[in-house]
Design a protein around this motif. Sequence first.
Motif, short mmCIF file in Angstrom:
data_model
loop_
_atom_site.label_atom_id
_atom_site.label_comp_id
_atom_site.label_asym_id
_atom_site.label_seq_id
_atom_site.Cartn_x
_atom_site.Cartn_y
_atom_site.Cartn_z
N PRO A 189 0.82 -1.23 0.00
CA PRO A 189 0.00 0.00 0.00
C PRO A 189 0.84 1.26 0.00
O PRO A 189 0.34 2.35 -0.34
CB PRO A 189 -0.81 -0.12 1.30
N ALA A 190 2.10 1.16 0.38
CA ALA A 190 3.00 2.31 0.40
C ALA A 190 3.89 2.35 -0.83
O ALA A 190 4.92 3.02 -0.84
CB ALA A 190 3.87 2.28 1.66
N GLY A 191 3.51 1.62 -1.89
CA GLY A 191 4.29 1.61 -3.11
C GLY A 191 5.34 0.50 -3.10
O GLY A 191 5.35 -0.36 -2.22
N THR A 192 6.21 0.52 -4.09
CA THR A 192 7.26 -0.50 -4.21
C THR A 192 8.40 -0.17 -3.26
O THR A 192 9.12 0.82 -3.45
CB THR A 192 7.79 -0.55 -5.66
N ARG A 193 8.56 -1.01 -2.26
CA ARG A 193 9.57 -0.78 -1.24
C ARG A 193 10.74 -1.75 -1.41
O ARG A 193 10.55 -2.94 -1.66
CB ARG A 193 8.96 -0.93 0.15
N VAL A 194 11.95 -1.24 -1.27
CA VAL A 194 13.17 -2.02 -1.47
C VAL A 194 13.82 -2.27 -0.11
O VAL A 194 13.97 -1.35 0.69
CB VAL A 194 14.16 -1.29 -2.39
N MET A 195 14.23 -3.52 0.15
CA MET A 195 14.88 -3.85 1.42
C MET A 195 16.36 -3.46 1.37
O MET A 195 17.19 -4.19 0.85
CB MET A 195 14.73 -5.34 1.72
N CYS A 196 16.67 -2.31 1.91
CA CYS A 196 18.04 -1.81 1.82
C CYS A 196 18.94 -2.34 2.94
O CYS A 196 20.16 -2.33 2.78
CB CYS A 196 18.05 -0.29 1.84
N ASP A 197 18.38 -2.80 4.05
CA ASP A 197 19.20 -3.39 5.10
C ASP A 197 19.48 -4.85 4.75
O ASP A 197 19.16 -5.76 5.51
CB ASP A 197 18.50 -3.29 6.45
#
Length: 344
Positions: A189-197
């Motif tokens: 729901p918050a858009g395409t999120r990338v796992m940076c950690d």
Amino acid sequence: MGRSSPARSVPVVLLCLGALLFGNVLIYIYIDSLHQTGNHPMQPHGPCLPRHFKISSMKNCSPWLLCQQMSTEVRKLKLIGQGAVKKIYLSEWKGNKVALSRLSSAEFQQDLLHGLSMLQVLQGPQVVQLVGLCPEEFSLVTEYHPLGSLLNLDTVLASERHRTLDTWQTRLQLALDYVSILHFLHTSPAGTRVMCDSNNLEKTLSQFLLTSDFHLVVNDLDALPLADKERGLLVKCGHRELMGDFVAPEQLWPHGNGQPFTDELMPGYDERTDIWKIPDVTRYLMGRVPGGDVVHFHLFHIHGECKGRDPQFRPSASDVLSVYRSVYSNMVRDTLSPNSRDML
């Protein structure tokens, strides 16, 4: 009478065979339903309204705790984890074990607030349950999972209590959960999120908690930037040069040793960096259990696509998830079939 007995026995044998096969089908459907990622048999968050929670033995949902309640009702017990952004304390609230997170260093205030905002927006079965928040004091409370992070997986499964669960079924289910969480974050729901950690295997594993019913929830959302290719919005995981084989090729400095690294000249990238890392995480999750080699064989092709050097040609998390589900279901069916033949 001697001639009628064999005639009557044929329908009886057929009836028994039919009942046996039907029972086997029911067993397969039951097992398969328990292991369909995205459809957990028990929803971790229960039937609560937004901004409510239900943990442990609570009979009813409760609104998120706010600053005053956290100050007076949450009792800190001991430090159980610490990172650059947060210190995590095992704590107690009305007889329930919870995890209290507090800011470690003032320079990471925005990271903690970003993670807190993501926890609020992304609440659901695949995300750790938020219990309370106090942005003014840079602290939050989440559900406590005593098995800890995925870093503990081998230790947990080697324990006497959980040793019988150390099977390819359990481990592949965890891999299914991992890919399902990536799919959720990439279509959230918050858009395409990338796992940076996730710049190395250990850091990636530390982002996920192992639940008591052996599923995964993502726990640390402090570094979850937005990618939007249509708007030309790409991400960079930090402002320092990344190295090693675990990170995707597009995350490496592209200009060679002849030119010093500068953040300004480093190109951005998108969620396909998460796809590159799937085979390495799954390899760890599968361990060395019997049947694991068969799992790797069935996943060989899709993992090869995940490791494509051109991110545009890597599969989506949804594509990978479909293959994982198919492999799991087919292997369960094949595992049951020999037993059926033996019983016959």
